[in-house]
Motif scaffolding. Sequence first.
Motif, PDB file in Angstrom:
ATOM      1  N   GLN A  33       0.740  -1.145  -0.035  1.00 15.60           N
ATOM      2  CA  GLN A  33       0.007  -0.203   0.000  1.00 15.60           C
ATOM      3  C   GLN A  33       0.955   1.299   0.004  1.00 15.60           C
ATOM      4  O   GLN A  33       0.503   2.354  -0.679  1.00 15.60           O
ATOM      5  CB  GLN A  33      -0.960  -0.180   1.133  1.00 15.60           C
ATOM      6  N   VAL A  34       1.703   1.262   0.925  1.00 11.71           N
ATOM      7  CA  VAL A  34       2.700   2.307   0.988  1.00 11.71           C
ATOM      8  C   VAL A  34       3.491   2.529  -0.497  1.00 11.71           C
ATOM      9  O   VAL A  34       3.554   3.728  -1.012  1.00 11.71           O
ATOM     10  CB  VAL A  34       3.895   2.030   1.909  1.00 11.71           C
ATOM     11  N   CYS A  35       3.740   1.523  -1.066  1.00 16.98           N
ATOM     12  CA  CYS A  35       4.310   1.615  -2.535  1.00 16.98           C
ATOM     13  C   CYS A  35       3.474   2.239  -3.567  1.00 16.98           C
ATOM     14  O   CYS A  35       3.826   2.955  -4.208  1.00 16.98           O
ATOM     15  CB  CYS A  35       4.776   0.208  -3.015  1.00 16.98           C
ATOM     16  N   LYS A  36       2.419   1.994  -3.554  1.00 14.56           N
ATOM     17  CA  LYS A  36       1.152   2.232  -4.337  1.00 14.56           C
ATOM     18  C   LYS A  36       0.944   3.794  -4.176  1.00 14.56           C
ATOM     19  O   LYS A  36       0.765   4.574  -5.058  1.00 14.56           O
ATOM     20  CB  LYS A  36       0.155   1.312  -4.093  1.00 14.56           C
ATOM     21  N   ILE A  37       0.901   4.272  -2.861  1.00  9.56           N
ATOM     22  CA  ILE A  37       0.542   5.560  -2.701  1.00  9.56           C
ATOM     23  C   ILE A  37       1.568   6.490  -2.981  1.00  9.56           C
ATOM     24  O   ILE A  37       1.429   7.510  -3.562  1.00  9.56           O
ATOM     25  CB  ILE A  37       0.357   5.604  -1.117  1.00  9.56           C
ATOM     26  N   THR A  38       2.861   6.071  -2.578  1.00 15.29           N
ATOM     27  CA  THR A  38       4.107   7.220  -3.077  1.00 15.29           C
ATOM     28  C   THR A  38       4.557   6.936  -4.267  1.00 15.29           C
ATOM     29  O   THR A  38       5.370   7.717  -4.753  1.00 15.29           O
ATOM     30  CB  THR A  38       5.086   6.641  -1.809  1.00 15.29           C
ATOM     31  N   GLY A  39       4.506   5.768  -4.760  1.00 18.49           N
ATOM     32  CA  GLY A  39       5.046   5.497  -6.052  1.00 18.49           C
ATOM     33  C   GLY A  39       6.637   4.920  -5.788  1.00 18.49           C
ATOM     34  O   GLY A  39       7.282   4.997  -6.978  1.00 18.49           O
ATOM     35  N   ARG A  41       9.499   2.113  -4.797  1.00 22.65           N
ATOM     36  CA  ARG A  41       9.596   0.868  -4.632  1.00 22.65           C
ATOM     37  C   ARG A  41      10.263   0.519  -3.031  1.00 22.65           C
ATOM     38  O   ARG A  41      10.637   1.198  -2.359  1.00 22.65           O
ATOM     39  CB  ARG A  41      10.796   0.292  -5.530  1.00 22.65           C
ATOM     40  N   ARG A  42      10.103  -0.664  -2.940  1.00 23.90           N
ATOM     41  CA  ARG A  42      10.647  -1.264  -1.660  1.00 23.90           C
ATOM     42  C   ARG A  42      11.938  -0.855  -1.057  1.00 23.90           C
ATOM     43  O   ARG A  42      12.229  -0.358   0.072  1.00 23.90           O
ATOM     44  CB  ARG A  42      10.606  -2.606  -1.409  1.00 23.90           C
ATOM     45  N   ARG A  47      15.420   2.606   2.271  1.00 26.40           N
ATOM     46  CA  ARG A  47      16.647   3.396   2.388  1.00 26.40           C
ATOM     47  C   ARG A  47      16.426   4.767   2.737  1.00 26.40           C
ATOM     48  O   ARG A  47      17.200   5.067   3.498  1.00 26.40           O
ATOM     49  CB  ARG A  47      17.385   3.510   0.762  1.00 26.40           C
ATOM     50  N   MET A  48      15.471   5.518   2.341  1.00 29.64           N
ATOM     51  CA  MET A  48      14.780   6.691   2.893  1.00 29.64           C
ATOM     52  C   MET A  48      14.589   6.531   4.210  1.00 29.64           C
ATOM     53  O   MET A  48      14.863   7.545   5.064  1.00 29.64           O
ATOM     54  CB  MET A  48      13.721   7.182   2.005  1.00 29.64           C
ATOM     55  N   GLN A  49      14.168   5.683   4.573  1.00 27.78           N
ATOM     56  CA  GLN A  49      13.687   5.207   6.105  1.00 27.78           C
ATOM     57  C   GLN A  49      14.967   5.425   7.056  1.00 27.78           C
ATOM     58  O   GLN A  49      15.129   6.064   7.993  1.00 27.78           O
ATOM     59  CB  GLN A  49      12.788   4.216   6.339  1.00 27.78           C
ATOM     60  N   ALA A  50      15.951   4.304   6.387  1.00 28.95           N
ATOM     61  CA  ALA A  50      17.030   4.431   7.239  1.00 28.95           C
ATOM     62  C   ALA A  50      17.890   5.734   7.215  1.00 28.95           C
ATOM     63  O   ALA A  50      18.605   6.067   8.105  1.00 28.95           O
ATOM     64  CB  ALA A  50      18.140   3.433   6.565  1.00 28.95           C
ATOM     65  N   GLU A  51      17.751   6.670   6.314  1.00 24.03           N
ATOM     66  CA  GLU A  51      18.271   7.974   6.253  1.00 24.03           C
ATOM     67  C   GLU A  51      17.494   9.120   6.989  1.00 24.03           C
ATOM     68  O   GLU A  51      17.724  10.102   6.913  1.00 24.03           O
ATOM     69  CB  GLU A  51      18.498   8.414   4.792  1.00 24.03           C
ATOM     70  N   LYS A  52      16.500   8.643   7.756  1.00 25.34           N
ATOM     71  CA  LYS A  52      15.402   9.554   8.121  1.00 25.34           C
ATOM     72  C   LYS A  52      14.792  10.475   7.528  1.00 25.34           C
ATOM     73  O   LYS A  52      14.332  11.562   7.740  1.00 25.34           O
ATOM     74  CB  LYS A  52      16.053  10.216   9.435  1.00 25.34           C
ATOM     75  N   ARG A  53      14.522  10.086   6.106  1.00 23.86           N
ATOM     76  CA  ARG A  53      13.800  10.922   5.281  1.00 23.86           C
ATOM     77  C   ARG A  53      12.299  10.406   5.040  1.00 23.86           C
ATOM     78  O   ARG A  53      11.831  11.102   3.939  1.00 23.86           O
ATOM     79  CB  ARG A  53      14.636  10.717   3.969  1.00 23.86           C
ATOM     80  N   PHE A  54      11.830   9.341   5.549  1.00 27.78           N
ATOM     81  CA  PHE A  54      10.665   8.767   5.202  1.00 27.78           C
ATOM     82  C   PHE A  54      10.231   8.195   6.550  1.00 27.78           C
ATOM     83  O   PHE A  54      10.886   7.975   7.550  1.00 27.78           O
ATOM     84  CB  PHE A  54      10.751   7.603   4.345  1.00 27.78           C
ATOM     85  N   PRO A  55       8.893   8.391   6.800  1.00 25.77           N
ATOM     86  CA  PRO A  55       8.242   7.881   8.096  1.00 25.77           C
ATOM     87  C   PRO A  55       8.663   6.493   8.456  1.00 25.77           C
ATOM     88  O   PRO A  55       9.141   5.610   7.724  1.00 25.77           O
ATOM     89  CB  PRO A  55       6.661   7.917   7.849  1.00 25.77           C
ATOM     90  N   GLN A  56       9.155   6.447   9.832  1.00 24.04           N
ATOM     91  CA  GLN A  56       9.405   5.251  10.319  1.00 24.04           C
ATOM     92  C   GLN A  56       8.135   4.127  10.399  1.00 24.04           C
ATOM     93  O   GLN A  56       7.350   4.425  10.853  1.00 24.04           O
ATOM     94  CB  GLN A  56      10.192   5.214  11.703  1.00 24.04           C
ATOM     95  N   ARG A  57       8.652   2.960  10.229  1.00 23.32           N
ATOM     96  CA  ARG A  57       7.585   1.877  10.302  1.00 23.32           C
ATOM     97  C   ARG A  57       7.546   1.204  11.667  1.00 23.32           C
ATOM     98  O   ARG A  57       8.155   1.720  12.552  1.00 23.32           O
ATOM     99  CB  ARG A  57       8.150   0.720   9.525  1.00 23.32           C
TER     100      ARG A  57
END
Length: 88
Positions: A33-39, A41-42, A47-57
């Motif tokens: 769902q996150v992939c579909k909403i944001t466009g 890929r996994r 990667r962006m989450q690890a860099e603190k540029r995307f919401p944390q799971r």
Amino acid sequence: MVSGISKIRRVNNTKPVAPRLSTPNECALRLPQVCKITGLRRSMIYRMQAEKRFPQRIKLSERAVGWLEREVQEWLAQRVESSRRGET
């Protein structure tokens, strides 16, 4: 607070869980769902989450994680706004 100690509730006699901070009807999105909403890929999401540029799971169960829909939507709105201003 009770006697200087914040209230913490226990779930199924396991570790203490902090009081709920989210809104009552908040949804957790799974990765497809996150992939579909944001466009995205996994691999880019992680990667962006690890860099603190995307919401944390958040951990939903022993083997399942998700992202709060509100946080993903806010992130996306910020991306749209910065894109419209010409920022990267």
